[in-house]
Design a protein around this motif. Structure first.
Motif, PDB file in Angstrom:
ATOM      1  N   TYR A  37       0.852  -1.297  -0.138  1.00 53.74           N
ATOM      2  CA  TYR A  37      -0.223  -0.034  -0.207  1.00 53.74           C
ATOM      3  C   TYR A  37       0.605   1.397  -0.136  1.00 53.74           C
ATOM      4  O   TYR A  37       0.203   2.487  -0.957  1.00 53.74           O
ATOM      5  CB  TYR A  37      -0.942   0.061   0.943  1.00 53.74           C
ATOM      6  CG  TYR A  37      -1.416   1.358   1.552  1.00 53.74           C
ATOM      7  CD1 TYR A  37      -2.833   1.561   0.330  1.00 53.74           C
ATOM      8  CD2 TYR A  37      -1.060   2.648   2.509  1.00 53.74           C
ATOM      9  CE1 TYR A  37      -3.747   2.351   0.726  1.00 53.74           C
ATOM     10  CE2 TYR A  37      -2.283   3.069   2.014  1.00 53.74           C
ATOM     11  CZ  TYR A  37      -3.598   3.690   1.764  1.00 53.74           C
ATOM     12  OH  TYR A  37      -3.838   4.868   1.848  1.00 53.74           O
ATOM     13  N   LEU A  50      -1.447  -7.607  -7.522  1.00 52.78           N
ATOM     14  CA  LEU A  50      -2.152  -7.744  -5.778  1.00 52.78           C
ATOM     15  C   LEU A  50      -3.077  -9.305  -5.977  1.00 52.78           C
ATOM     16  O   LEU A  50      -3.451  -9.618  -6.409  1.00 52.78           O
ATOM     17  CB  LEU A  50      -2.813  -6.430  -5.513  1.00 52.78           C
ATOM     18  CG  LEU A  50      -3.712  -6.245  -4.110  1.00 52.78           C
ATOM     19  CD1 LEU A  50      -2.447  -6.031  -3.552  1.00 52.78           C
ATOM     20  CD2 LEU A  50      -4.672  -5.580  -4.353  1.00 52.78           C
ATOM     21  N   GLY A  59      -4.730  -8.118   0.417  1.00 48.55           N
ATOM     22  CA  GLY A  59      -4.898  -7.015  -1.417  1.00 48.55           C
ATOM     23  C   GLY A  59      -6.912  -6.479  -0.960  1.00 48.55           C
ATOM     24  O   GLY A  59      -6.635  -5.563  -2.024  1.00 48.55           O
ATOM     25  N   TYR A  60      -8.192  -6.849  -0.676  1.00 47.29           N
ATOM     26  CA  TYR A  60      -9.410  -6.284  -0.698  1.00 47.29           C
ATOM     27  C   TYR A  60      -8.934  -4.543  -0.136  1.00 47.29           C
ATOM     28  O   TYR A  60      -9.912  -3.780  -0.403  1.00 47.29           O
ATOM     29  CB  TYR A  60     -10.313  -7.663   0.401  1.00 47.29           C
ATOM     30  CG  TYR A  60     -10.328  -8.160  -0.678  1.00 47.29           C
ATOM     31  CD1 TYR A  60     -11.093  -8.421  -1.605  1.00 47.29           C
ATOM     32  CD2 TYR A  60     -10.457  -9.469   0.438  1.00 47.29           C
ATOM     33  CE1 TYR A  60     -12.160  -9.664  -2.811  1.00 47.29           C
ATOM     34  CE2 TYR A  60     -10.902 -10.930  -0.566  1.00 47.29           C
ATOM     35  CZ  TYR A  60     -11.076 -11.047  -1.464  1.00 47.29           C
ATOM     36  OH  TYR A  60     -11.833 -12.092  -2.150  1.00 47.29           O
ATOM     37  N   CYS A  63      -6.338  -2.715  -1.855  1.00 49.61           N
ATOM     38  CA  CYS A  63      -7.740  -2.288  -3.209  1.00 49.61           C
ATOM     39  C   CYS A  63      -8.728  -0.967  -2.632  1.00 49.61           C
ATOM     40  O   CYS A  63      -8.235   0.189  -3.716  1.00 49.61           O
ATOM     41  CB  CYS A  63      -8.075  -3.671  -3.920  1.00 49.61           C
ATOM     42  SG  CYS A  63      -8.867  -2.971  -5.749  1.00 49.61           S
ATOM     43  N   ARG A  64      -8.523  -1.394  -2.226  1.00 51.09           N
ATOM     44  CA  ARG A  64     -10.226  -0.152  -1.863  1.00 51.09           C
ATOM     45  C   ARG A  64      -9.412   0.910  -0.792  1.00 51.09           C
ATOM     46  O   ARG A  64      -9.922   2.314  -1.299  1.00 51.09           O
ATOM     47  CB  ARG A  64     -11.099  -1.385  -0.182  1.00 51.09           C
ATOM     48  CG  ARG A  64     -11.791  -0.036   0.169  1.00 51.09           C
ATOM     49  CD  ARG A  64     -12.719  -0.879   1.537  1.00 51.09           C
ATOM     50  NE  ARG A  64     -11.404  -1.301   2.534  1.00 51.09           N
ATOM     51  CZ  ARG A  64     -10.972  -1.175   3.857  1.00 51.09           C
ATOM     52  NH1 ARG A  64     -12.553  -2.352   3.993  1.00 51.09           N
ATOM     53  NH2 ARG A  64     -10.180  -1.053   4.374  1.00 51.09           N
ATOM     54  N   ARG A  67      -8.154   2.857  -3.781  1.00 47.93           N
ATOM     55  CA  ARG A  67      -8.932   3.877  -4.706  1.00 47.93           C
ATOM     56  C   ARG A  67      -9.679   4.799  -3.995  1.00 47.93           C
ATOM     57  O   ARG A  67      -9.357   6.014  -4.134  1.00 47.93           O
ATOM     58  CB  ARG A  67     -10.091   2.687  -5.208  1.00 47.93           C
ATOM     59  CG  ARG A  67      -9.376   1.420  -5.970  1.00 47.93           C
ATOM     60  CD  ARG A  67      -8.863   2.109  -7.455  1.00 47.93           C
ATOM     61  NE  ARG A  67      -8.684   1.066  -8.503  1.00 47.93           N
ATOM     62  CZ  ARG A  67      -7.770   0.781  -8.764  1.00 47.93           C
ATOM     63  NH1 ARG A  67      -6.859   1.679  -8.644  1.00 47.93           N
ATOM     64  NH2 ARG A  67      -7.372  -0.223  -9.861  1.00 47.93           N
ATOM     65  N   VAL A  75      -4.852  -2.441 -11.793  1.00 45.04           N
ATOM     66  CA  VAL A  75      -4.839  -3.241 -10.095  1.00 45.04           C
ATOM     67  C   VAL A  75      -5.031  -4.611 -11.277  1.00 45.04           C
ATOM     68  O   VAL A  75      -6.288  -4.774 -11.509  1.00 45.04           O
ATOM     69  CB  VAL A  75      -5.611  -3.378  -8.828  1.00 45.04           C
ATOM     70  CG1 VAL A  75      -5.290  -4.456  -8.367  1.00 45.04           C
ATOM     71  CG2 VAL A  75      -4.984  -2.071  -8.507  1.00 45.04           C
ATOM     72  N   VAL A  77      -5.140  -8.478  -9.680  1.00 42.67           N
ATOM     73  CA  VAL A  77      -5.732  -9.395  -9.041  1.00 42.67           C
ATOM     74  C   VAL A  77      -4.480 -10.963  -9.074  1.00 42.67           C
ATOM     75  O   VAL A  77      -5.339 -11.190  -9.889  1.00 42.67           O
ATOM     76  CB  VAL A  77      -6.514  -9.558  -8.209  1.00 42.67           C
ATOM     77  CG1 VAL A  77      -6.847 -10.842  -7.289  1.00 42.67           C
ATOM     78  CG2 VAL A  77      -7.600  -8.642  -7.959  1.00 42.67           C
ATOM     79  N   ALA A  90     -13.764  -8.802  -4.850  1.00 45.74           N
ATOM     80  CA  ALA A  90     -12.658  -7.482  -5.795  1.00 45.74           C
ATOM     81  C   ALA A  90     -13.268  -6.498  -6.892  1.00 45.74           C
ATOM     82  O   ALA A  90     -11.982  -5.144  -7.044  1.00 45.74           O
ATOM     83  CB  ALA A  90     -11.610  -8.433  -6.445  1.00 45.74           C
ATOM     84  N   ALA A  95     -11.126  -3.203  -8.510  1.00 44.90           N
ATOM     85  CA  ALA A  95      -9.582  -4.353  -9.401  1.00 44.90           C
ATOM     86  C   ALA A  95      -9.816  -3.865 -10.717  1.00 44.90           C
ATOM     87  O   ALA A  95     -11.377  -3.863 -10.937  1.00 44.90           O
ATOM     88  CB  ALA A  95      -9.626  -5.600  -8.998  1.00 44.90           C
TER      89      ALA A  95
END
Length: 225
Positions: A37, A50, A59-60, A63-64, A67, A75, A77, A90, A95
């Motif tokens: 991150y 990721l 990873g969730y 990514c969240r 964003r 991204v 995954v 995702a 993603a």
């Protein structure tokens, strides 16, 4: 192309790094969620690869939070989690592509190149087309003041079309993005689900946001129809 690979399997990460380096791709590695991150926030990458099951921060969440922080790096995954709802989650969190392990290296390379060509257009957290509003974080959809109830697949399809609003998107591209790309699926399922969405987001409101472009694909009108 410069890639950040966030993968806690050190041997796999090094193998992928060496393979991509042989193709002229510059790769930085991170082996946990917080490091990935931080590096994605602090440095400019063309693509972020990721894993989902990461120590410290999964990873969730990575990514969240990227964003939410306005980081729009594409991204991909790359994970052993192969359930369709894992993929839906995702994509809901931002993603751009999803590849399951074990994977084909040529396919990985091709998808990275495709994401690199596509670039990183800014994507709002809440997606809108006129009075049609979808919030990926809360999984809520409204048409004006009316809340709409969608299945997980309908939600994923609507979100994908909203992110590409006013573009004509081929059926095959929708199938790859919203359904499992590793599983053979009848392309006609896209038409079926577009029909389901029309009955929920258009028909009750006498609107025509979801448009069929004969021989080309589907388009979601930016003005909400």
């Amino acid at each position: 192309m410069r890639v950040l690979l966030v993968e806690d399997e050190v041997l796999l990460a090094d193998t992928v790094r060496r393979g991509l380096a042989a193709e002229g791709v510059e790769v930085d590695l991170a082996h946990d969620g917080p490091t990935g991150y931080r590096r994605a926030r602090e440095h400019a990458y063309d693509v972020l690869v990721l894993d989902l099951m990461l120590p410290g921060r999964n990873g969730y969440e990575v990514c969240r939070d990227l964003r939410a922080a306005g980081v729009w790096t594409p991204v991909l995954v790359l994970t052993a989690k192969d359930g369709e709802y894992d993929q839906v989650d995702a994509f809901d969190l931002g993603a751009d592509d999803y590849l399951t392990k074990p994977f084909s290296f040529p396919v990985l390379l091709a998808r990275l190149r495709a994401l690199h060509r596509r670039g990183a257009p800014e994507r709002p957290v809440v997606l809108r087309a006129g009075d049609l509003v979808l919030d990926p974080a809360t999984r809520r959809v409204h048409r004006g003041e009316t809340p709409l109830t969608l299945t997980a697949r309908e939600f994923a399809l609507l979100e994908f079309l909203l992110r590409r609003r006013d573009e004509v998107v081929p059926k095959a591209e929708i199938l790859r993005a919203v359904w499992d790309p590793e599983v053979s699926t009848d392309p006609n399922v896209v038409e079926v689900y577009v029909g389901y969405l029309r009955r929920k987001v258009d028909a009750p409101f006498a609107r025509h946001a979801l448009q069929t472009v004969r021989g080309a694909g589907y388009r979601l009108a930016a003005d909400g129809g």
